[in-house]
Design a protein around this motif. Structure first.
Motif, mmCIF file in Angstrom:
data_model
loop_
_atom_site.group_PDB
_atom_site.id
_atom_site.type_symbol
_atom_site.label_atom_id
_atom_site.label_comp_id
_atom_site.label_asym_id
_atom_site.label_seq_id
_atom_site.Cartn_x
_atom_site.Cartn_y
_atom_site.Cartn_z
ATOM 1 N N TYR A 297 -13.162 0.589 3.074
ATOM 2 C CA TYR A 297 -11.996 1.288 3.598
ATOM 3 C C TYR A 297 -12.409 2.623 4.197
ATOM 4 C CZ TYR A 297 -12.604 3.748 -0.807
ATOM 5 O OH TYR A 297 -13.144 4.458 -1.851
ATOM 6 N N ASN B 36 -8.786 6.066 -7.146
ATOM 7 C CA ASN B 36 -8.210 5.797 -5.822
ATOM 8 C C ASN B 36 -7.541 7.034 -5.238
ATOM 9 O OD1 ASN B 36 -9.045 3.151 -5.861
ATOM 10 N ND2 ASN B 36 -7.082 2.335 -6.539
ATOM 11 N N SER C 196 -15.695 4.299 2.539
ATOM 12 C CA SER C 196 -15.932 3.809 1.184
ATOM 13 C C SER C 196 -17.364 4.057 0.723
ATOM 14 C CB SER C 196 -15.604 2.313 1.094
ATOM 15 O OG SER C 196 -16.210 1.599 2.146
ATOM 16 N N VAL D 225 0.834 -1.189 0.000
ATOM 17 C CA VAL D 225 0.000 0.000 0.000
ATOM 18 C C VAL D 225 0.876 1.249 0.000
ATOM 19 C CG1 VAL D 225 -1.760 1.291 1.241
ATOM 20 C CG2 VAL D 225 -1.843 -1.211 1.202
ATOM 21 N N TYR E 51 -3.792 -1.710 -3.084
ATOM 22 C CA TYR E 51 -4.803 -2.431 -2.317
ATOM 23 C C TYR E 51 -6.032 -2.661 -3.180
ATOM 24 C CZ TYR E 51 -7.422 1.931 -1.735
ATOM 25 O OH TYR E 51 -8.117 3.083 -1.964
ATOM 26 N N THR E 52 -6.824 -3.653 -2.771
ATOM 27 C CA THR E 52 -8.035 -3.984 -3.535
ATOM 28 C C THR E 52 -9.273 -3.992 -2.656
ATOM 29 O OG1 THR E 52 -7.622 -6.334 -3.167
ATOM 30 C CG2 THR E 52 -6.749 -5.368 -5.196
ATOM 31 N N SER E 53 -9.110 -3.595 -1.401
ATOM 32 C CA SER E 53 -10.242 -3.623 -0.480
ATOM 33 C C SER E 53 -11.344 -2.686 -0.945
ATOM 34 C CB SER E 53 -9.776 -3.198 0.917
ATOM 35 O OG SER E 53 -10.878 -3.095 1.784
ATOM 36 N N SER E 54 -12.582 -3.160 -0.911
ATOM 37 C CA SER E 54 -13.725 -2.330 -1.295
ATOM 38 C C SER E 54 -14.326 -1.640 -0.080
ATOM 39 C CB SER E 54 -14.786 -3.181 -1.991
ATOM 40 O OG SER E 54 -15.233 -4.200 -1.117
ATOM 41 N N LEU F 101 -7.765 -0.163 6.023
ATOM 42 C CA LEU F 101 -8.323 -1.101 5.060
ATOM 43 C C LEU F 101 -9.026 -2.272 5.731
ATOM 44 C CD1 LEU F 101 -5.314 -1.155 2.569
ATOM 45 C CD2 LEU F 101 -7.290 0.365 2.591
ATOM 46 N N SER G 132 -2.470 3.435 -3.796
ATOM 47 C CA SER G 132 -2.240 2.288 -4.671
ATOM 48 C C SER G 132 -1.857 1.078 -3.836
ATOM 49 C CB SER G 132 -1.133 2.598 -5.686
ATOM 50 O OG SER G 132 0.090 2.854 -5.018
#
Length: 122
Positions: A32, A76, A53, A2, A27-30, A99, A25
């Motif tokens: 947060y 992002n 989020s 991250v 990370y892929t967590s939806s 996250l 940048s």
């Protein structure tokens, strides 16, 4: 890994405006929480604003009505629009992220950037 990279700081006279950006940048967590905290010389860190989020925002009383946090999820990126700046806003500003998907609160930030200086002269 991250990474959070801040930009947009600088010097401004009292009453002026600045817009901070934070590009995230790695990370892929939806789910947060992202936001900003600041630290002035000789003072403790203090939260400034957070955005979850789902778009829910929160502000410290010191900046409410003057600062606006927003995000561009597709890029992002989180922004902090700072208006009516005062000398008391002078500090190093840090972008942070949690996250884990828990309560959106700046002490829960597990990641933060290197910080960017904001200086407001009277």
């Amino acid at each position: 890994q991250v990474q959070l990279v801040e930009s947009g700081g600088g010097s401004v006279q009292a009453g002026g405006s600045l817009r901070l950006s934070c590009a995230a940048s790695g990370y892929t967590s939806s789910s947060y929480c992202m936001g900003w905290f600041r630290q002035a010389p000789g003072k403790e860190r203090e939260g400034v604003a957070t955005i979850a989020s789902d778009g829910t925002t929160s502000y410290t009383a010191l900046v409410k009505g003057r600062f606006t946090i927003s995000k561009d999820a597709a890029k992002n990126t989180v922004f902090l629009q700072m208006n009516s700046l005062a000398p008391e806003d002078t500090a190093m500003y840090y972008c942070g992220a949690d996250l884990q998907g828990g309560y959106c609160w700046w002490p829960n930030f597990g990641y933060w950037g290197q910080g960017i200086q904001v200086t407001v002269s009277s």
